[in-house]
Motif scaffolding. Structure first.
Motif, PDB file in Angstrom:
ATOM      1  N   GLN A  31       0.694  -1.174   0.129  1.00  0.00           N
ATOM      2  CA  GLN A  31      -0.086   0.042  -0.087  1.00  0.00           C
ATOM      3  C   GLN A  31       0.984   1.256  -0.052  1.00  0.00           C
ATOM      4  O   GLN A  31       0.499   2.185  -0.674  1.00  0.00           O
ATOM      5  CB  GLN A  31      -0.920  -0.046   1.099  1.00  0.00           C
ATOM      6  CG  GLN A  31      -2.016  -0.889   1.261  1.00  0.00           C
ATOM      7  CD  GLN A  31      -3.080  -0.674   0.099  1.00  0.00           C
ATOM      8  OE1 GLN A  31      -3.185   0.438  -0.307  1.00  0.00           O
ATOM      9  NE2 GLN A  31      -3.593  -1.685  -0.332  1.00  0.00           N
ATOM     10  N   ASP A  32       1.796   1.436   0.755  1.00  0.00           N
ATOM     11  CA  ASP A  32       2.750   2.249   0.897  1.00  0.00           C
ATOM     12  C   ASP A  32       3.618   2.402  -0.609  1.00  0.00           C
ATOM     13  O   ASP A  32       3.741   3.792  -1.309  1.00  0.00           O
ATOM     14  CB  ASP A  32       3.968   2.285   1.837  1.00  0.00           C
ATOM     15  CG  ASP A  32       3.505   2.266   3.164  1.00  0.00           C
ATOM     16  OD1 ASP A  32       2.398   2.854   3.390  1.00  0.00           O
ATOM     17  OD2 ASP A  32       4.129   1.850   4.063  1.00  0.00           O
ATOM     18  N   GLU A  33       4.156   1.485  -1.321  1.00  0.00           N
ATOM     19  CA  GLU A  33       4.367   1.584  -2.592  1.00  0.00           C
ATOM     20  C   GLU A  33       3.618   2.306  -3.387  1.00  0.00           C
ATOM     21  O   GLU A  33       3.815   3.041  -4.521  1.00  0.00           O
ATOM     22  CB  GLU A  33       5.062   0.387  -3.083  1.00  0.00           C
ATOM     23  CG  GLU A  33       6.381  -0.031  -2.301  1.00  0.00           C
ATOM     24  CD  GLU A  33       6.967  -1.471  -2.830  1.00  0.00           C
ATOM     25  OE1 GLU A  33       6.319  -2.035  -3.486  1.00  0.00           O
ATOM     26  OE2 GLU A  33       7.990  -1.876  -2.109  1.00  0.00           O
ATOM     27  N   LYS A  34       2.284   1.680  -3.391  1.00  0.00           N
ATOM     28  CA  LYS A  34       1.377   2.303  -4.288  1.00  0.00           C
ATOM     29  C   LYS A  34       0.920   3.700  -4.212  1.00  0.00           C
ATOM     30  O   LYS A  34       0.713   4.146  -5.108  1.00  0.00           O
ATOM     31  CB  LYS A  34      -0.131   1.405  -3.849  1.00  0.00           C
ATOM     32  CG  LYS A  34      -0.706   0.658  -4.900  1.00  0.00           C
ATOM     33  CD  LYS A  34      -1.649  -0.134  -4.500  1.00  0.00           C
ATOM     34  CE  LYS A  34      -2.867  -0.443  -5.620  1.00  0.00           C
ATOM     35  NZ  LYS A  34      -4.018  -1.089  -5.184  1.00  0.00           N
ATOM     36  N   THR A  35       0.958   4.089  -2.725  1.00  0.00           N
ATOM     37  CA  THR A  35       0.460   5.404  -2.673  1.00  0.00           C
ATOM     38  C   THR A  35       2.028   6.298  -3.286  1.00  0.00           C
ATOM     39  O   THR A  35       1.688   7.580  -3.332  1.00  0.00           O
ATOM     40  CB  THR A  35       0.289   5.767  -0.985  1.00  0.00           C
ATOM     41  OG1 THR A  35       1.411   5.121  -0.622  1.00  0.00           O
ATOM     42  CG2 THR A  35      -0.863   5.211  -0.914  1.00  0.00           C
ATOM     43  N   ASN A  36       3.003   5.910  -3.137  1.00  0.00           N
ATOM     44  CA  ASN A  36       4.108   6.575  -3.590  1.00  0.00           C
ATOM     45  C   ASN A  36       4.396   6.714  -5.149  1.00  0.00           C
ATOM     46  O   ASN A  36       4.127   7.036  -5.923  1.00  0.00           O
ATOM     47  CB  ASN A  36       5.448   6.002  -3.039  1.00  0.00           C
ATOM     48  CG  ASN A  36       5.609   6.280  -1.507  1.00  0.00           C
ATOM     49  OD1 ASN A  36       4.976   7.269  -0.977  1.00  0.00           O
ATOM     50  ND2 ASN A  36       6.369   5.699  -0.794  1.00  0.00           N
TER      51      ASN A  36
END
Length: 105
Positions: free
Chosen positions: A100-105
């Protein structure tokens, strides 16, 4: 006059009364012998059954010990499974969070 207690006559038992008494003694002796032999047989059977009960109790005790041992082992395996499951869930949450963090970045 004749007195009532003057005559000393010896009364002999009639032979059939004596024969009946002897027959009764024989029958009672025979019944005692039968009852005694039955009693011995029953006591022998009781001893055999008590032996069986003792063996069954010993076997049951051994089975109970095995059962308790297996239940302890099962409980340990369940605890290990729960630890593995919680570790897996934690790892999955970490991977999902990272994703999710990679998706948001």
């Amino acid at each position: 006059m004749m007195g009532l207690g003057n005559g000393r006559r010896t009364m002999k038992s009639p032979p059939f009364v004596l024969a009946a008494l002897v027959a009764c003694i024989i029958v009672l002796g025979f019944n005692y012998w039968i009852a005694s032999s039955r009693s011995v047989d029953l006591q022998t059977r009781i001893m055999e059954l008590e032996g069986r009960v003792r063996r069954a109790a010993a076997e049951r005790g051994a089975v109970e010990l095995k059962k308790n041992e297996f239940q302890g082992e099962l409980e340990k395996q369940r605890e290990q499974l729960d630890k593995i499951q919680s570790s897996h869930n934690f790892q999955m949450e970490s991977v999902n969070k990272l994703h999710q963090d990679e998706k948001t970045n």
